[in-house]
Design a protein around this motif. Structure first.
Motif, PDB file in Angstrom:
ATOM      1  N   SER A   1       0.807  -1.214   0.000  1.00  0.00           N
ATOM      2  CA  SER A   1       0.000   0.000   0.000  1.00  0.00           C
ATOM      3  C   SER A   1       0.843   1.269   0.000  1.00  0.00           C
ATOM      4  CB  SER A   1      -0.928  -0.008   1.219  1.00  0.00           C
ATOM      5  OG  SER A   1      -1.899   1.001   1.134  1.00  0.00           O
TER       6      SER A   1
ATOM      7  N   GLU B   1     -19.222  -2.914  13.592  1.00  0.00           N
ATOM      8  CA  GLU B   1     -18.720  -3.779  12.518  1.00  0.00           C
ATOM      9  C   GLU B   1     -19.692  -4.923  12.234  1.00  0.00           C
ATOM     10  OE1 GLU B   1     -14.781  -5.189  13.534  1.00  0.00           O
ATOM     11  OE2 GLU B   1     -14.342  -3.280  14.523  1.00  0.00           O
TER      12      GLU B   1
ATOM     13  N   GLY C   1      -4.672  -3.713   7.258  1.00  0.00           N
ATOM     14  CA  GLY C   1      -5.829  -3.142   6.579  1.00  0.00           C
ATOM     15  C   GLY C   1      -6.455  -2.009   7.370  1.00  0.00           C
ATOM     16  N   HIS C   2      -6.530  -2.175   8.686  1.00  0.00           N
ATOM     17  CA  HIS C   2      -7.082  -1.126   9.537  1.00  0.00           C
ATOM     18  C   HIS C   2      -6.201   0.133   9.479  1.00  0.00           C
ATOM     19  CE1 HIS C   2      -9.102   0.797  12.894  1.00  0.00           C
ATOM     20  NE2 HIS C   2      -7.924   0.978  13.456  1.00  0.00           N
TER      21      HIS C   2
ATOM     22  N   LYS D   1      -6.686   1.815   6.061  1.00  0.00           N
ATOM     23  CA  LYS D   1      -8.005   2.432   5.962  1.00  0.00           C
ATOM     24  C   LYS D   1      -8.069   3.728   6.763  1.00  0.00           C
ATOM     25  CE  LYS D   1     -12.897   1.469   6.917  1.00  0.00           C
ATOM     26  NZ  LYS D   1     -13.857   0.452   7.430  1.00  0.00           N
ATOM     27  N   THR D   2      -7.606   3.703   8.006  1.00  0.00           N
ATOM     28  CA  THR D   2      -7.680   4.901   8.846  1.00  0.00           C
ATOM     29  C   THR D   2      -6.702   5.962   8.381  1.00  0.00           C
ATOM     30  OG1 THR D   2      -6.171   3.845  10.428  1.00  0.00           O
ATOM     31  CG2 THR D   2      -8.534   3.672  10.863  1.00  0.00           C
TER      32      THR D   2
ATOM     33  N   LYS E   1      -5.823   6.562   5.230  1.00  0.00           N
ATOM     34  CA  LYS E   1      -6.433   7.219   4.069  1.00  0.00           C
ATOM     35  C   LYS E   1      -7.528   8.184   4.510  1.00  0.00           C
ATOM     36  CE  LYS E   1      -5.463   3.652   0.629  1.00  0.00           C
ATOM     37  NZ  LYS E   1      -6.019   2.563  -0.214  1.00  0.00           N
ATOM     38  N   LYS E   2      -8.269   7.785   5.546  1.00  0.00           N
ATOM     39  CA  LYS E   2      -9.327   8.649   6.070  1.00  0.00           C
ATOM     40  C   LYS E   2      -8.726   9.943   6.615  1.00  0.00           C
ATOM     41  CE  LYS E   2     -12.971   8.821   9.571  1.00  0.00           C
ATOM     42  NZ  LYS E   2     -13.594   8.123  10.729  1.00  0.00           N
TER      43      LYS E   2
END
Length: 497
Positions: A25, A150, A482-483, A486-487, A489-490
């Motif tokens: 990533s 979730e 992954g977490h 994801k966070t 990118k947020k």
């Protein structure tokens, strides 16, 4: 914009999976490993011409690792897999051995011969087990378990009804079968989940589906070849490895780790993932930065530790298969010393792996490489005298079963026990298999993947979700990476807005 620096601690399956996922990533990933070689508990050592897998020997759920490599079009890195047939054998006595065939029709015939009518019941039992497996793998196992939201999804809630969380495995399996022999065969995969079958949720009958339908496999060359594949993929993704790098602590500033401190120097970090023992990682932090107190950890129910022997023999052993489970002694008595009153067992059950039955590369020609395992309670004090006592007893029992002398033919010997798990892996109480998979230590009730007080410190591995074992460890690494992705990118999006 410069790539963020991620430091991953530990080159076991979870650490490698996290490092690969982060690097793919765009993170600049540094992986720190205490030992001179990768693998963590799946390390390999060579001695006297023999190649010994130190940890995992059962290769179940092959779809998990294959699926991980498929994401990167890298399945070609994986070693050849061979499905074992028979999958294994269970020795109930000197002249009472039951092989477990890989073919389902043959297995049903085996069950039917033991208990008339059990073949049809096995169909029903495994159909339920398959539903649990597919629900767990499809809807639950990849969840980071940070927030209950979730699981606030209609499909997920429907799937949860199939998981059978509130009844025990022991009661569940006894609804179908009466034969003690069949019950022991089916309860075998449950033994290493860290509690008695009566304390394990019936959810884990999905392990019977993994065993019987998905099969028992062997990676040619041993588990070390699987680790090699992860390392090659990590290197292809740009991960930088530092071996013999023992982590000693962290520099924390303004609620974030800025550096990981090792005996080989300090490593700057924007994000840190520890796949080292969770409790050990917390001990490297001041108390006010830890997620959990010592009282919390002392109340955890741990899965077993192990007493292990890696033995080279200068001849072949005829009666052994690749996997051999010696259940000729009373299980309840042995289990009592693991789970109820921790102590060294009087007449332990044990397991013998003889990989040379499948793979000639693990031992010199005409010789045998065997791996003996006795499950024991974590936290026991082991001594050279204790190790030798159990080795002598186990080898004597093995000689009796095989009908031939073994001890005079031993040309290589290494033992490994509770204190070694502590020394090599900083394992809490010297555990080998993480937390017991009781209902109160499942999903949200496991230690969390993120540090609640340090924004960029995360945890992966067998003491957090989804749990112990090779496939869950790989998934654990993916979950935490992954977490983070994801966070991250947020946060980037929010800063731009």
């Amino acid at each position: 914009m410069k790539p963020q620096k991620a430091v991953v601690i530990g080159a076991g399956f979870s650490g490698l999976a996290a490092a690969i996922t982060l690097a793919n990533s765009g993170y600049e990933v540094t992986l720190l490993e205490k030992h001179p070689t990768p693998g963590g508990r799946a390390r390999v050592f060579k001695k006297d011409g023999f190649t010994f897998d130190m940890g995992p020997s059962w290769y179940w759920m092959p779809d998990v690792i294959a699926g991980f490599f498929r994401k990167y079009n890298a399945e070609g890195l994986l070693p050849e897999l061979v499905r074992l047939n028979p999958s294994y054998q269970v020795i109930f006595g000197e002249s009472n051995t039951q092989t477990v065939p890989a073919g389902y029709t043959a297995l049903k015939e085996t069950f039917e011969a033991i208990e008339p009518g059990s073949g049809a019941k096995l169909d029903i039992f495994l159909n339920e087990a398959q539903q649990k497996y597919e629900a767990a793998m499809g809807k639950f196992i990849n969840k980071p378990c940070i927030s209950v939201t979730e699981f606030l999804d209609t499909d997920i809630l429907k799937s949860a009804l199939k998981l059978d969380l509130l009844s025990s495995y022991s009661n569940h399996v006894r609804r179908y079968f009466k034969s003690e022999k069949i019950l022991q065969m089916l309860e075998f995969p449950i033994l290493f989940l860290g509690a008695l079958p009566k304390d394990i949720p019936a959810l884990y009958s999905m392990m019977n589906y993994a065993d019987i339908k998905l099969g028992t496999w062997y990676p040619m060359g041993g588990f070390g070849k699987v680790i090699d594949a992860f390392v090659k993929l990590a290197e292809q993704k740009g991960v930088t490895f530092y071996f013999d790098a023992d982590v000693k602590g962290f520099d924390v500033s303004s609620g974030e780790v800025t550096k990981v401190i090792t005996d080989k120097g300090d490593f700057e970090a924007d994000v840190v993932v520890s796949s080292a023992d969770y409790h050990f990682t917390e001990q490297l932090l001041p108390e006010n930065y830890r997620n959990y107190t010592e009282k919390y950890w002392d109340k955890r129910v741990m899965a077993p530790s192990c007493l292990l022997y890696y033995v080279g023999i200068n001849k072949k052993l005829g009666k052994l298969l690749h996997h051999n489970l010696f259940f000729e002694e009373n299980f309840a008595t042995h289990a009592h010393t693991i789970y109820t009153e921790p102590s060294w067992p009087q007449k332990p059950l044990y397991y013998v792996c003889c990989p040379g039955k499948t793979d000639a590369s693990v031992a010199p020609e005409g010789m045998e490489n065997i791996f003996l395992l006795i499950p024991v309670a974590p936290g026991l004090e082991d001594t050279p005298e204790i190790r030798q006592h159990y080795f002598n007893e186990t080898i004597a029992r093995l000689e009796q079963y095989c009908g031939e002398a073994i001890k005079p033919h031993i040309v290589s010997y290494t033992d490994y026990a509770v204190s070694d798990f502590k020394a090599d892996y900083n394992a809490f109480k010297g555990n080998a298999y993480g937390l017991a998979n009781t209902l109160k230590q499942t999903a949200f009730f496991k230690p969390g993947i993120r540090n609640k007080k340090i924004a960029n410190l995360f945890y992966t591995g067998q003491l957090t979700v989804p749990g112990p074992g090779v496939p869950p460890s790989v998934i654990s690494g993916e979950i935490v990476a992954g977490h983070i992705i994801k966070t991250s990118k947020k946060h980037v999006y929010e800063s731009i807005v």
